[in-house]
Design a protein around this motif. Structure first.
Motif: not given
Length: 120
Positions: A63-69
């Motif tokens: 999982i990679i979010g939208s706030s950080c990589q």
């Protein structure tokens, strides 16, 4: 040592929830504290281990979010009835359903308070 001492043991927190044709778990990024609800389809996203793993099935998710990589890697070993045997996570932490709902409610209240102050 009594007959029912096993009932007094601390129970492990439950991280994987069986919801019909879906399995659901919740996690949080260790860097930015972004929260995720992850939905797994039982009939297309589970891998059968054929005796090579700890259980009958396994789940492997990144999982990679939208706030950080930051990449969160999660691995579950499951029994044939989809009950969790073991899990491994890096880059974040698993949350129970109750923890997730509590954190989301806190974030929503904080956002509403900030929006209320801006309009005044």
């Amino acid at each position: 040592m009594g007959l029912f001492d096993f009932l007094k043991r601390d129970k492990k927190p439950r991280y994987l929830y069986n919801e019909g044709d879906l399995l659901v778990f919740y996690c949080e990024c260790e860097k930015c504290q972004e929260h995720f609800k992850v939905i797994i389809r039982k009939y297309s996203e589970l891998y059968r281990t054929y005796g090579k793993g700890a259980g009958e099935y396994e789940i492997q998710k990144e999982i990679i979010g939208s706030s950080c990589q930051n990449k969160i890697t999660i691995h579950f070993d499951l029994k044939a009835n989809y009950a969790e045997i073991d899990h491994d996570i890096s880059g974040g932490r698993l949350l129970t359903k109750e923890e997730y709902n509590q954190l989301i409610n806190q974030k929503t209240k904080k956002r509403e308070e900030e929006n209320g102050k801006k309009t005044i």
